[in-house]
Scaffold this motif. Structure first.
Motif, PDB file in Angstrom:
ATOM      1  N   UNK A 242     -47.624  43.990 -61.709  1.00 34.78           N
ATOM      2  CA  UNK A 242     -47.539  42.794 -62.556  1.00 34.78           C
ATOM      3  C   UNK A 242     -48.943  42.471 -63.071  1.00 34.78           C
ATOM      4  N   UNK A 243     -49.265  43.056 -64.207  1.00 36.97           N
ATOM      5  CA  UNK A 243     -50.638  42.997 -64.706  1.00 36.97           C
ATOM      6  C   UNK A 243     -51.050  41.623 -65.214  1.00 36.97           C
ATOM      7  N   UNK A 244     -50.085  40.761 -65.538  1.00 35.53           N
ATOM      8  CA  UNK A 244     -50.440  39.434 -66.074  1.00 35.53           C
ATOM      9  C   UNK A 244     -50.044  38.314 -65.119  1.00 35.53           C
ATOM     10  N   UNK A 245     -50.063  38.633 -63.817  1.00 31.47           N
ATOM     11  CA  UNK A 245     -49.639  37.653 -62.824  1.00 31.47           C
ATOM     12  C   UNK A 245     -50.580  37.690 -61.623  1.00 31.47           C
ATOM     13  N   UNK A 246     -50.927  36.515 -61.102  1.00 31.86           N
ATOM     14  CA  UNK A 246     -51.784  36.407 -59.923  1.00 31.86           C
ATOM     15  C   UNK A 246     -51.031  35.736 -58.785  1.00 31.86           C
ATOM     16  N   UNK A 247     -51.354  36.149 -57.564  1.00 33.13           N
ATOM     17  CA  UNK A 247     -50.799  35.527 -56.363  1.00 33.13           C
ATOM     18  C   UNK A 247     -51.861  34.642 -55.741  1.00 33.13           C
ATOM     19  N   UNK A 248     -51.468  33.430 -55.339  1.00 33.70           N
ATOM     20  CA  UNK A 248     -52.421  32.467 -54.785  1.00 33.70           C
ATOM     21  C   UNK A 248     -52.077  32.125 -53.343  1.00 33.70           C
ATOM     22  N   UNK A 249     -53.125  31.947 -52.564  1.00 34.67           N
ATOM     23  CA  UNK A 249     -52.988  31.555 -51.167  1.00 34.67           C
ATOM     24  C   UNK A 249     -53.871  30.320 -50.973  1.00 34.67           C
ATOM     25  N   UNK A 250     -53.283  29.144 -51.149  1.00 39.75           N
ATOM     26  CA  UNK A 250     -54.120  27.940 -51.127  1.00 39.75           C
ATOM     27  C   UNK A 250     -53.260  26.691 -51.117  1.00 39.75           C
ATOM     28  N   UNK A 251     -53.775  25.571 -50.694  1.00 40.21           N
ATOM     29  CA  UNK A 251     -54.882  25.502 -49.741  1.00 40.21           C
ATOM     30  C   UNK A 251     -54.319  25.419 -48.329  1.00 40.21           C
ATOM     31  N   UNK A 252     -55.172  25.465 -47.323  1.00 36.04           N
ATOM     32  CA  UNK A 252     -54.700  25.306 -45.941  1.00 36.04           C
ATOM     33  C   UNK A 252     -54.617  23.818 -45.609  1.00 36.04           C
TER      34      UNK A 252
ATOM     35  N   UNK B 288     -50.531  25.130 -42.486  1.00 35.46           N
ATOM     36  CA  UNK B 288     -49.571  25.566 -43.498  1.00 35.46           C
ATOM     37  C   UNK B 288     -50.324  25.883 -44.785  1.00 35.46           C
ATOM     38  N   UNK B 289     -49.737  26.754 -45.586  1.00 35.34           N
ATOM     39  CA  UNK B 289     -50.378  27.196 -46.810  1.00 35.34           C
ATOM     40  C   UNK B 289     -49.348  27.284 -47.928  1.00 35.34           C
ATOM     41  N   UNK B 290     -49.731  26.853 -49.113  1.00 32.95           N
ATOM     42  CA  UNK B 290     -48.857  26.996 -50.274  1.00 32.95           C
ATOM     43  C   UNK B 290     -49.104  28.352 -50.913  1.00 32.95           C
ATOM     44  N   UNK B 291     -48.085  29.194 -50.958  1.00 31.13           N
ATOM     45  CA  UNK B 291     -48.172  30.476 -51.644  1.00 31.13           C
ATOM     46  C   UNK B 291     -47.392  30.368 -52.950  1.00 31.13           C
ATOM     47  N   UNK B 292     -48.015  30.790 -54.053  1.00 30.50           N
ATOM     48  CA  UNK B 292     -47.304  30.781 -55.330  1.00 30.50           C
ATOM     49  C   UNK B 292     -47.898  31.826 -56.258  1.00 30.50           C
ATOM     50  N   UNK B 293     -47.106  32.227 -57.245  1.00 33.82           N
ATOM     51  CA  UNK B 293     -47.550  33.180 -58.248  1.00 33.82           C
ATOM     52  C   UNK B 293     -47.667  32.467 -59.586  1.00 33.82           C
ATOM     53  N   UNK B 294     -48.676  32.854 -60.364  1.00 36.89           N
ATOM     54  CA  UNK B 294     -48.891  32.278 -61.683  1.00 36.89           C
ATOM     55  C   UNK B 294     -48.880  33.407 -62.704  1.00 36.89           C
TER      56      UNK B 294
ATOM     57  N   UNK C 281     -59.690  28.780 -54.436  1.00 38.17           N
ATOM     58  CA  UNK C 281     -58.372  29.313 -54.099  1.00 38.17           C
ATOM     59  C   UNK C 281     -58.462  30.817 -53.913  1.00 38.17           C
ATOM     60  N   UNK C 282     -57.883  31.316 -52.817  1.00 38.72           N
ATOM     61  CA  UNK C 282     -57.759  32.758 -52.660  1.00 38.72           C
ATOM     62  C   UNK C 282     -56.744  33.253 -53.684  1.00 38.72           C
ATOM     63  N   UNK C 283     -57.101  34.294 -54.425  1.00 42.02           N
ATOM     64  CA  UNK C 283     -56.192  34.822 -55.435  1.00 42.02           C
ATOM     65  C   UNK C 283     -56.202  36.340 -55.385  1.00 42.02           C
ATOM     66  N   UNK C 284     -55.043  36.930 -55.655  1.00 44.93           N
ATOM     67  CA  UNK C 284     -54.887  38.371 -55.495  1.00 44.93           C
ATOM     68  C   UNK C 284     -54.090  38.947 -56.664  1.00 44.93           C
TER      69      UNK C 284
END
Length: 211
Positions: free
Chosen positions: A194-204, A138-144, A186-189
């Protein structure tokens, strides 16, 4: 179309899984194996050659695509039960705020992700890998938001940033029963539009049966 969530798109929208990973769209030899509607949708939601997207924009375009084909959408609706006759599904029973409704059709397509309809129909189902029954981590996906994306990504992807994140995760591992696999950062995209926002894929995190 019966949808358990309040939007179309599954994990891509409801789970904030952005961007779409190229590993599934292209085979190992570089051959593109998924196309058609996928390209049609992404042509409308970004101007890039990759598959980054804004989940809210994807929701809108999926609604637009299906409504143009006169598809009736039922959101926030769960499969409650099925009715069979002579080994064939006759009806699906669904529940939502309107109550319990029975749906009849010649063909039912189970796209629940957990094979909910197939399982209720006593179709043989497998869970996890054959060696030990373990499922995908499982992975927690969230945007910052409200961040300097370029500066933040440069730091997180640097050697110093990776070390800092590794310390945080290792400390968490010591205080929890969950085993976290990704400890190197953390993987980040970026998020399209959305120029001031990052998507995170972490952790497994392993050892959890998400079904």
């Amino acid at each position: 179309l019966i949808e358990q969530k309040s939007c179309l798109g599954g994990s891509a929208t409801g789970g904030l899984v952005t961007p779409l990973m190229l590993y599934g769209i292209y085979a190992r030899d570089g051959t593109k194996v998924i196309s058609g509607n996928l390209d049609r949708i992404f042509k409308n939601i970004n101007n890039h050659s990759d598959y980054s997207f804004n989940p809210e924009v994807l929701k809108y375009n999926l609604d637009k695509l299906l409504l143009a084909q006169n598809v009736d959408l039922l959101f926030n609706t769960f499969i409650y039960d099925i009715e069979q006759q002579d080994g064939r599904i006759q009806n699906i029973i669904a529940v939502n705020k309107s109550g319990i409704t029975k749906f009849n059709a010649k063909v039912f397509i189970d796209a629940t992700g957990d094979a909910a309809i197939a399982y209720k129909a006593n179709v043989p189902c497998e869970l996890g890998r054959k060696s030990d029954g373990m499922t995908q981590a499982t992975t927690l996906r969230f945007n910052l938001g409200n961040v300097d994306v370029t500066k933040a990504r440069n730091y997180m992807n640097s050697e110093a940033g990776s070390k800092d994140f590794k310390k945080i995760i290792e400390n968490y591992n010591k205080n929890t029963d969950l085993e976290i696999l990704d400890t190197d950062g953390f993987q980040n995209f970026i998020i399209d539009g959305r120029d001031n926002e990052s998507a995170f894929n972490c952790p497994r995190i392993i050892g959890i049966n998400a079904t």
